[in-house]
Design an enzyme around this catalytic site. Sequence first.
Site, PDB file in Angstrom:
ATOM      1  CD1 TRP A 658       0.066   7.769 -10.104  1.00 53.54           C
ATOM      2  CD2 TRP A 658      -2.208   8.047  -9.911  1.00 53.54           C
ATOM      3  NE1 TRP A 658      -0.181   7.637  -8.792  1.00 53.54           N
ATOM      4  CE2 TRP A 658      -1.592   8.044  -8.516  1.00 53.54           C
ATOM      5  CE3 TRP A 658      -3.496   8.035 -10.001  1.00 53.54           C
ATOM      6  CZ2 TRP A 658      -2.330   8.065  -7.383  1.00 53.54           C
ATOM      7  CZ3 TRP A 658      -4.297   8.165  -8.941  1.00 53.54           C
ATOM      8  CH2 TRP A 658      -3.825   8.066  -7.613  1.00 53.54           C
ATOM      9  CG  ASP A 659       2.743  11.553  -9.938  1.00 57.53           C
ATOM     10  OD1 ASP A 659       2.295  10.110 -10.202  1.00 57.53           O
ATOM     11  OD2 ASP A 659       3.552  11.864  -9.065  1.00 57.53           O
ATOM     12  CD  GLU A 797       1.731   3.475  -4.845  1.00 58.20           C
ATOM     13  OE1 GLU A 797       2.440   4.480  -4.051  1.00 58.20           O
ATOM     14  OE2 GLU A 797       1.739   3.845  -5.905  1.00 58.20           O
ATOM     15  CE  LYS A 908       3.112   5.613  -0.725  1.00 55.89           C
ATOM     16  NZ  LYS A 908       3.698   5.159  -1.690  1.00 55.89           N
ATOM     17  CD  GLN A 909      -0.920   7.403  -2.915  1.00 58.46           C
ATOM     18  OE1 GLN A 909       0.179   6.903  -2.684  1.00 58.46           O
ATOM     19  NE2 GLN A 909      -1.181   8.110  -4.128  1.00 58.46           N
TER      20      GLN A 909
END
Lengths: 1090, 309
Positions: A658-659, A797, A908-909
């Site tokens: 997806w980046d 994640e 996580k992010q």
Amino acid sequence: MVEQTGLDLTVRPPVQGLEAPERLARPFRALVFDWDGTAVVNRQEEASVLVTLADALLQLNVWLVIVTGTNYGHIDRQFCRFVMPERRHHLLVCTNRGSEVFGFDAAGRLQRRFARTATPEEEMALDKTAEMVRDEIQRETGLDINIVYDRLNRRKIDLIPLPEWADPPKSQIGELLEAVERRLSEAGWSGGLGAAIQLTEQAARDQGLPDARITSDVKHIEVGLTDKGDSVVWVRQHLFAPAGIATDDVLIVGDEFGAIGGFVGSDDRLRVEGGDAVVVSVGPEPNGVPSGVIHLGGGPERFRALLAEQVWYHRQALPAPSAGIPAWLESALTPPSDPSWRLDEPTYHPAIEHQVESCFTVANGAIGVRGSLDQPTIASAPLTLVAGLYDTPASPMAVPALVPAPNWPQWQIAIDGQPVAFPSEEEYPYHRTLDLQRGVLLSSWTLQDDAERRLHARSLRFASLADRDLVAQVVVLTVDQPVVVQLDIWLETPEEWLTLESAASDLFVWQTTGTGKRLALAWTASLRVDGVTHPPDRRNLRISWSWVATPGQVAILGRGVALARELPETAPDPSERVRRAIRRFEHGGLGQSFVNHVEAWAKRWREGDVVIDGDADAQRAMRFALYHLNSAANPDDERVSVGARALTGEAYLGHVFWDASIFVLPYYIFTWPAAARAALMYRYHTLPAAREKARKLGYRGALYAWESADTGEEATPPYVVNPAGQVVEILNGTQEQHISADIAYAVWQYWQATGDTSFLLRAGAEIILETARFWASRATLEADGSYHIRGVIGPDEYHEGVDDNAFTNVMATWNIERGLEVADLLADRWPEHWDDLRRRLGLTPNERDQWRDVAARLTPGRIIDGVIEQFAGFFDLEFIDLAAYEPRTIPFDVLLGAARVQRSQVVKQADVVMLLALLWDRFPPEVRAASFDYYEPRTGHGSSLSPAIHALVAARLGKLDLAEDYFRQTAAIDLDDMMSNAAMGVHIAAQGGLWQAAVFGFAGLRLCADGIALDPRLPDSWEALRFPLRWRGRALHIEIVKASQQVTVTLHEGHPMVIRVGDVVGHLMRGKAFTCRWGAIDGRWKEVTQ
Amino acid sequence: MISPSVREQACEPELQRRKRVVIALDGSPAAAAALPVARVAAAQLGADLAGLHVVSQPTTEATVRDQLQSDPALACDVEVGDPAAQILATAADPKVALVVLTTHGAGSQELEGRRDMANYLGPVAETVAAHTVRPVLLVRPDPDTKPQVAVSEFRRLLLPLDGSPRTLQALGPAVDIACRLGAAIDILYVTGPGHRPLAERGGISPPRYVDQPQHEWPQWAREVVAQLSGCIGRRMTDLPLRVFHTHGDIVDEIANFASEHRADAVILVRRSHLEPGRARVLRSVLLRTPCPALLVGMPASTKAASTPP
């Protein structure tokens, strides 16, 4: 034995077929030229070619003097700001018809060198002169005659203020003259334009201005205190004379030397004290040119050809700094002096070699070559990658991986039969410079054998941005003692991956070992010693040369390599393609190939550079990011996209995540739409695999692979052995489904930003509809009357198998809404396309009704006290104070253990924060602020994707210190490699995130239905932020300056559009600047456009 | 296990010329207890095993044999003088591949029962370990003079890493020995509480950004091996290597890993002369691990020294 063949190492004259008079066939040290009509057709013209030529001449220390009647701002917006700052030192802009001279200091900052200031009495006299002329003509004729007062030291009397002659192009000067004369004579003015000019001269004398300069461009008569000749005189006296530039070193170019209406042309003033200067007119000159003026005609196009010829003459005339090295090559081997344009590594150090190799990669979106040493050591990981060439090893659970191509840049040297290399396990002086501006890797080092005989090497390497099938290298070798040198170059096949299928002398074809895909390579190489080509000894994949080298002698190895993979549907055998590429390379010559490459890079920088004043580190980091982003994309290949580490390393196997859609693509969308379109077409071509994945999981529509290779089938490894030695199942491939909405988001963003209808109809609509269909089938209606999406992984994640992840659900809702919107749009505007697509997809009105129901009732999750709950039950998890663990070097799932992290609120992010960044306007300000404040301290940033998005959102929320901190964290991910994984390749998504943090964050750029919106907030250390932008076929430039608290947006190309700055709504007109200033007192933006 | 051909290719040629393993014997049961370990090492290295006995003054062969009570087949050199100095002098011979010592010989009997951090080695072993340029295999006898584990073959060596470049560069001899032994290497990277980024450029750190563990960890493991290869100047891709990362107390983690993975020896790198107060981790690991320790590396300032100052 020698032969006079081999690669052409010269740059050819850039202009073919034009017969230049002999007087022009030499280099001039200074070019003095008019602007409108000479350098550009008009002030709206896009001047990128002109900028490229000017850059080249300035780099050759040629003075460029623009002499114009207009003000500096117009020239700056069209030209000066695009010239490389470090090259502006020899650029002068003489403005306001001789009243001002602007120059630049060594850093490229603007300086006013000269200004003529009128006294109040002179101002009054100018007014009265113009009014006298107007009144007299009006009295005689009754014609409407206007005066333009707001010009520095002059007034303009408009003889034909009619709409159809509002802005006549120079090319219509004949027609204009006819119209003016007819207007005056028909109204009873005898003597026409000439008489009007004489009247003006008399009026000026009557007003006490005996030296007034009277000129005319036919439409106007101008009366002023200065003319173009005054600034030319000043330049000669103050700059040319001290520099020893004689008049015959000067080339003067204009378009109006000939008499108009019996009066000398406006550019004839450039000839003041002309002496031996060569004077050229590129204008139509309907009445001919004065004696001594060379009339070429051809307008700005011919002018650019003149500049190109001058580049060539200068390069030819340059004394070679080193004997035997062509001037272009010496220039090519010289890195830029500005540190923001270069990355340096002065020493080979085995322990950091892989990181250096990643960062110093040269690539062009089709081929990537890591920045390994020319003479690799045991610590080297040299790698050449060809985008899209994947292979799946024949082993259980193997996934496709990008195949390493044969290594090509290495070479080996032997002195008197003994190989010479440097110690591989020790530090060694080996200077590498990555020239970000030109996309070139430069190296310099010295080898020494046991007898202390030294061989000095300089090399350059590039992946051609102008011809993406090509990579090339030049090595310059000198010795300090007479020796017999043997030079070997060869191709090194990664036999684990490739099997040689066929080998001709210069053309080789391999097949991948797993799936038999073809890769072709053609190469050419030559060695010249003091200009004489030496014959090679060719043996299969190796070429050798031997010669007696002496001190002072220069040996130059030139090598070109073409690489291409098979394209199953269109080109199963790539041999012909590489053969043609090598022919192009040989025909044009290595030097020309290099020039083309550099010009292609210059174009990319003009269209996509971001300038940050006041923060040198941020500027360098930004240029590094943009260099890699520009290196990663290929607008000509719809079958590839940008992998997680682009073409800089083998990590992530070249898989596309997806980046590519969310982090990397926006830079392309807003600066390089063709590259964005190609990357999105990759998603269109992989749509069948996405449909199949959805079907296998029991859903409809398209669920894209979490990790995608060439076919789009799921390529996520099913298991991993974690660092504790445990086998862990990887669930992303089945549970991280938000990627389908992410791709739909990218498609929609592209469509909104470009208005590319052909893409929407061919591919974009289908992607949006099929992903919408997936979500509608994925959500389940439950007893509470709401739809739910259970068992997914969001961007965070650390938490697997969660229910109603807010990011997933809201993006899914948005995706369905866009699906419905696209359906309505197509039905309304392109009904035939819609009928075809609807039938092909089997999309019924009932199904769309179901979509509406899902979109309306899919739960977005809880919002408590303004905070969006990340997923159902998140608020109930254990809070862990992450700050207590800082500083740390490892991610929290390692620090605390995966199980505990899963039970905790450790994120996580960016997850909810990511949602805010993507769908900013969907949430009220209080929800945005509260959610960010809640999640920011709970986020462990275990992903390189996280800091940039936090920088973006923090900047939009006005938390500038925090935003700047996250910006720096993002910048450090690869440049500083504090966390030891840049060795595996550059984190391309983080680089895309850095651009977004600056443009979407600090500049506050957002898309609107009818234009763009800005809400700028610069961090403390930034003085200014400047960047170009493309929106629906328009080219804009945005400048945010902290000191003046101003935002200036200029539309360089395209139709008018709406611009919003804060609450101010304005209309951008082509060639006009739109400026807003921040009012510190009332805290609002105000338009202050002049 | 790796094949002999691979072993020959991968091993450092210089090591192939070193054909002696020297075991220091002092007549104590503790020293003699290291003999079986030394025999295994010598056999796997393809080297001759030689005993070294140092006496304070000249004596007869019969007396020496009586003192040592060792295998009559063992060739044993007898030197007169200070034991540590004589062992160091013998070890300086380039043909010596490995020195085997017990941690506590005859000179350290008074330390029995109080083996703590300060006394993790007897005086002779401490001096030799601090100053020799050769790898030293330290065998710690338990109170009844048995080596802590019975080593029948060196199959798996544990290599704890702190990631610093100096440590990496010191690992060449350890890799040589592992290679010659035909042993697999388990590289264990341990981050302790409050672990900081390494100040030295070129060190190995665990990745802070693990975007996708299915890619990041295998790649990190490959990178550790590659970086180690680069630092010691030889390829390790053909060696049986595994890379692990754990977080916790460094000594606990190493000791636990050695037990759980049945390490036959743990490789430790000297970064000082073991002065009092220094080498805390090294001393603690020596105390805690159940297997012999292979000591390698040398502080740079004494790289050329072969005798104590």
